[in-house]
Design a protein around this motif. Structure first.
Motif, short mmCIF file in Angstrom:
data_model
loop_
_atom_site.label_atom_id
_atom_site.label_comp_id
_atom_site.label_asym_id
_atom_site.label_seq_id
_atom_site.Cartn_x
_atom_site.Cartn_y
_atom_site.Cartn_z
N SER A 30 -2.30 -57.11 19.71
CA SER A 30 -1.11 -57.97 19.74
C SER A 30 -0.75 -58.38 21.17
O SER A 30 -0.32 -59.51 21.41
N THR A 69 -0.48 -62.17 22.46
CA THR A 69 0.75 -62.67 23.04
C THR A 69 0.48 -63.41 24.35
O THR A 69 1.10 -64.44 24.64
N CYS A 70 -0.47 -62.91 25.12
CA CYS A 70 -0.78 -63.49 26.43
C CYS A 70 -1.95 -64.47 26.38
O CYS A 70 -2.40 -64.95 27.42
N THR A 80 5.55 -52.44 19.01
CA THR A 80 6.02 -53.55 18.19
C THR A 80 6.43 -53.10 16.78
O THR A 80 6.54 -53.93 15.88
N GLY A 131 7.92 -62.86 19.28
CA GLY A 131 6.46 -62.89 19.29
C GLY A 131 5.97 -64.31 19.19
O GLY A 131 6.69 -65.22 18.72
N THR A 132 4.74 -64.52 19.63
CA THR A 132 4.12 -65.83 19.52
C THR A 132 3.39 -65.93 18.19
O THR A 132 3.03 -64.91 17.59
N ASP A 182 0.04 -64.10 17.41
CA ASP A 182 0.04 -62.66 17.14
C ASP A 182 -0.24 -62.42 15.65
O ASP A 182 0.42 -62.98 14.78
N ALA A 214 6.42 -67.47 27.40
CA ALA A 214 6.00 -67.30 26.00
C ALA A 214 6.99 -68.02 25.09
O ALA A 214 8.19 -68.12 25.40
N ILE A 250 8.73 -67.38 21.98
CA ILE A 250 9.08 -66.38 20.99
C ILE A 250 10.22 -66.86 20.09
O ILE A 250 10.56 -66.19 19.12
#
Length: 360
Positions: A74, A78-79, A260, A290-291, A294, A326, A328
């Motif tokens: 995850s 995310t990155c 998470t 979160g993106t 994920d 990000a 989110i």
């Protein structure tokens, strides 16, 4: 004596000439060996080439990275967009080393990154829409809730979702938004303000209160920190089911890695609620922490699509507000057509508001 000396001198000169020829030959051999042993463009920069291949495989196979140890999968997802920054660094190294193998190997991460995110580099927005929606995590530590509310009202959205509403700030938001939005509901820390009538409003359990003691707590105690709701907005084109959610936070911890648990549990519960939704037209607004790359959101993204991906311009990073890295904060839809998606100016929150125009 004269003849002997002449012969000796002639012999010495011949020997010198032979020595000179042999030395030149040996020098030539050594030079050839050095040239032959020097790595060519395909042999230079093998470490750079291997790094490029690993980067490409990481992006291509990110879904296969195990998540059991420290939530590493995850975290990578995310990155994921930022892994593209390694490409120009590796390219610079390949050019400096004059490595053909590294340059060719870089094709893999370039193709992988473009396959994942190339579509976000184009402006896909269309003019006009039937309904404008906005979502904003207003921030529990927002020093100016009333000012934030005025800024959001000025954006002219038809439907406005707020997350992280504190009991102290709630009356300020209600007062500042009352004129522009005659209909509203607040369920715990999330709320929805609308220019159109609302009905069938209820909280959605995203399992924030989890464990053996959860069922023993009174409803009013649970509602105080409820973080999701569902309502129906009456539009000219028919009813629209709107969900507002603020999923649990994530943390990077020394022992647990990318923690998470709370968010993932909430994402699964929210996915079940959306799966059970009978209305064909659905909009989900909120801070999902979160993106959409994920894997934790697979249950949601399999039923809803991102307005930013479908009709945005760029990545639409929304957090943190001062230097967003990000996205989110999300607007996800089903049964309606995203026409545009954009960010609103920063407010007193640490999140940027996100907006979208949708049509039937």
């Amino acid at each position: 004596m004269v003849q002997v000396d002449a012969v000796e001198q002639t012999g010495q000169e011949g020997a010198g000439r032979r020595d000179d020829g042999s030395g030149i030959w040996r020098a030539g051999v050594r030079r050839a060996i050095r040239i032959g042993s020097r790595p060519g463009p395909w042999k230079r920069g093998l470490v750079l080439a291997a790094s490029a291949l690993l980067l490409g495989l990481l992006m291509l196979l990110h879904a296969e990275i195990p998540n059991r140890i420290g939530g590493f999968g995850s975290l990578v997802e995310t990155c994921l967009p930022w892994f593209g920054l390694f490409i120009p660094v590796l390219l610079a190294g390949a050019l400096w080393r004059r490595s053909a193998s590294a340059v060719v190997a870089l094709l893999l991460p370039v193709v992988a990154w473009l396959n994942l995110f190339g579509g976000l580099l184009m402006d896909k927005s269309q003019s006009g829409s039937d309904l404008t929606v906005v979502s904003h995590n207003v921030g529990a530590d927002n020093p100016d809730p009333a000012g934030t509310a005025r800024d959001l009202a000025a954006a002219g959205a038809d439907v406005l979702a707020l997350e992280e509403i504190t009991p102290q700030a709630k009356p300020l938001y209600e007062k500042a938004l009352a004129e522009a939005y005659p209909h509203h509901t607040v369920q715990g820390t999330v709320g929805l303000w609308s220019k159109l009538p609302l009905s069938d409003t209820r909280p959605v359990d995203i399992e924030m209160d989890y464990g053996p003691l959860a069922d023993t707590k009174p409803v009013d105690v649970k509602m105080a920190y409820n973080r999701a709701l569902r309502t129906t907005v009456a539009t000219d084109q028919g009813p629209l089911a709107v969900y507002v959610a603020h999923l649990g936070s994530v943390r990077v911890l020394p022992r647990n890695g990318f923690w998470t648990d709370s968010r993932d549990r909430g994402a699964q519960a929210l996915a079940k609620a959306i799966a059970a939704e009978h209305n064909e037209r659905v909009v989900l607004l909120g801070d999902l922490n979160g993106t959409m790359d994920d894997r934790a959101f697979a249950g949601i993204t399999s039923r809803l699509r991102s307005a930013q991906d479908a009709a945005g311009d760029g990545f639409g990073f929304s957090w943190p507000a001062k230097f967003p890295v990000a996205r989110i904060d999300q607007i996800l839809v089903r049964g309606v057509e995203p026409e545009s998606s954009w960010l609103l100016p920063a407010t007193g929150s640490d999140h940027r508001p996100v907006a979208a125009g949708i049509s039937w």
